[in-house]
Design a protein around this motif. Sequence first.
Motif, short mmCIF file in Angstrom:
data_model
loop_
_atom_site.label_atom_id
_atom_site.label_comp_id
_atom_site.label_asym_id
_atom_site.label_seq_id
_atom_site.Cartn_x
_atom_site.Cartn_y
_atom_site.Cartn_z
N LEU A 11 24.34 -97.07 104.96
CA LEU A 11 24.14 -96.71 103.62
C LEU A 11 25.39 -96.23 102.78
N ALA A 12 26.27 -95.38 103.36
CA ALA A 12 27.58 -95.13 102.71
C ALA A 12 28.52 -96.44 102.02
N LEU A 62 15.61 -88.63 106.79
CA LEU A 62 16.96 -88.96 107.50
C LEU A 62 17.20 -87.77 108.38
N ARG A 87 20.35 -91.61 112.81
CA ARG A 87 20.85 -91.05 111.37
C ARG A 87 22.31 -91.43 111.27
N SER A 88 23.32 -91.28 112.21
CA SER A 88 24.61 -91.47 112.24
C SER A 88 24.92 -92.90 111.66
N GLU A 93 20.58 -103.78 103.60
CA GLU A 93 19.88 -103.13 104.71
C GLU A 93 18.74 -104.03 105.20
N GLN A 116 23.76 -93.45 108.08
CA GLN A 116 24.34 -92.94 107.24
C GLN A 116 25.54 -93.55 107.02
N SER A 169 34.80 -93.38 111.68
CA SER A 169 33.77 -92.49 111.10
C SER A 169 33.28 -91.29 112.07
N SER A 213 22.54 -91.30 101.62
CA SER A 213 23.66 -91.35 102.39
C SER A 213 24.72 -90.18 101.71
N TYR A 214 25.52 -89.70 102.52
CA TYR A 214 26.58 -88.75 101.90
C TYR A 214 27.92 -88.92 102.45
N GLN A 215 28.69 -88.45 101.76
CA GLN A 215 30.29 -88.66 101.93
C GLN A 215 30.96 -87.12 101.73
#
Length: 543
Positions: free
Chosen positions: A338-339, A322, A331-332, A344, A335, A406, A34-36
């Motif tokens: 996971l963020a 991903l 994917r959204s 899960e 993400q 988000s 994940s990414y932020q």
Amino acid sequence: MEPEKISEGRVVAFIDIGTNSVRLLLVRINPNGSYQPLTKQKETVRLGEKEFIDRILQPEAMERAAFVCKKFMELSRAYRVEEIIAVATSATRDASNKVQLLEMIKKEANLEVCTISGSEEARLIYLGVSSGLRLGNSKAIFIDIGGGSTEVSVGDQNQYYFLHSLNLGSIRLTNMFLPDETGPVSEERYEQIKAYIRRKSADIIKELSRYTVNFVIGSSGTIENLAKIAFVYLHKTAHESFEKLEYEDLKKIVRAMCALSLEERRKFPGINSQRADIILAGAAIIETFMEELGLSEITVSKRGLREGLLVDYISKSEFSYLVTQMSVRKRSIMQLGLACNFDEEHAHTVSRLALELFDSIQALGIYEFEESERELLEYGATLHDIGTFLSYDTHQAHAYHLIRESNLPGFQPEEIEIIANLAYFHRKNTPKKKHPNLEGLSKESVKSIRALSALLRIAEGLDRSHTGIVSHVRFYIASTESLVLEMHAQKECQLEIWEVEKHKKYFKKIFGYSLQSKAIIEQTAGTPLIFKGNVEIEEMPRD
């Protein structure tokens, strides 16, 4: 540049040195993929100022670009950045003195910059914009108007079919046709700009016309600002989201802006005053493309090259799945989950059980769902617990706010509201019609939330212990007034049964059937049938 394996998470900086602006995107990429986004910055530097006549970058423009790069590097260091990917586009690649600029940035900012080709710029813009859209197999045309060039591409969700870069940009054309213009711009002069664009783009327009497309997407600060101007000037309201730019609106605002002097234009409703001198040349590009392609409107995207650099980076990492194996909507959702460091396994279990309940009740014909509701139930179930990392006691409320805020790429605002409300109503409160969460939503959305939450509440109860005991579930009709909820479990699931009991009243209110529970437990052979209250538990021998 291939990134190393992301093992412990890292902060990565993506810098886009354009003809008009320098942009920064700082992202923390977590160990789970994940990414932020940590910050997005943009500074107008006018690197291409007075360049496109003699192909020489002006000393003052280079100094401005180097200064902003230095500031962005200081900001990146404050975030403890581990990797920096910086690219330069049209103004730099066209300049005869580009080596001087790159050396200045290296010396002043300690930043290595890669100058990319026009086709690579088009590819990265396609990646950045398409990754935020739900295209599937439908093809779209992508148009991005920069200061020095315009990038066009054709692609669907998974691949591009055409990439091209044209030497048409808002600063380039202003330098050519309106170099020192401070008064109004005559209709003849504006038409001269459009005629030039038409000649330069004729072959590309012809090529684009060969594709059957469902969407035309416009990106860049020029297109975003034109959409905002049209909205504010013609519809008399300031709004944060400008999703469309209509051809008829564009013509009206261009006519109004051309009639003004530069100083008056800087005060035009909705305009970014820093763009006032170059906005008309940029408008001429998109207007000409819309005319030549026969477009009544284009969809506006706020994504671009920066986001393309991020997508490209991830696609070369261990988390490429991903990008390559998931739809933009899936994917959204993943993400965000996971963020928030969600459970899960539990999320997937509840999602699977919720979809089994949905398919079962649909097959019985006792309730007619819309096709799109199945997907929204899956995503609401996936994200239902993401608020737990903030507070368990009120995690449904935290999940609701996290989802709503988000801005999930690929989803319409009403769909995001449904997903957020499914997370909110998966426990405790039920969605009564006058609940404040439901204010302003359409009747169809409220109906979806009420029906889907009835299924999600049961599905969540079926994995109350978070151990995946219930492997399979279905409804069948017991009588004209009641259904049986049949659960297949690997061992005794009394906790899950108790949880389901809590939701029977709401289920009956929504679907009109009372509910009985029957658990089929796979254990050793010879165990007799057991009844507990109105719950039937049948123990079956395992193979």
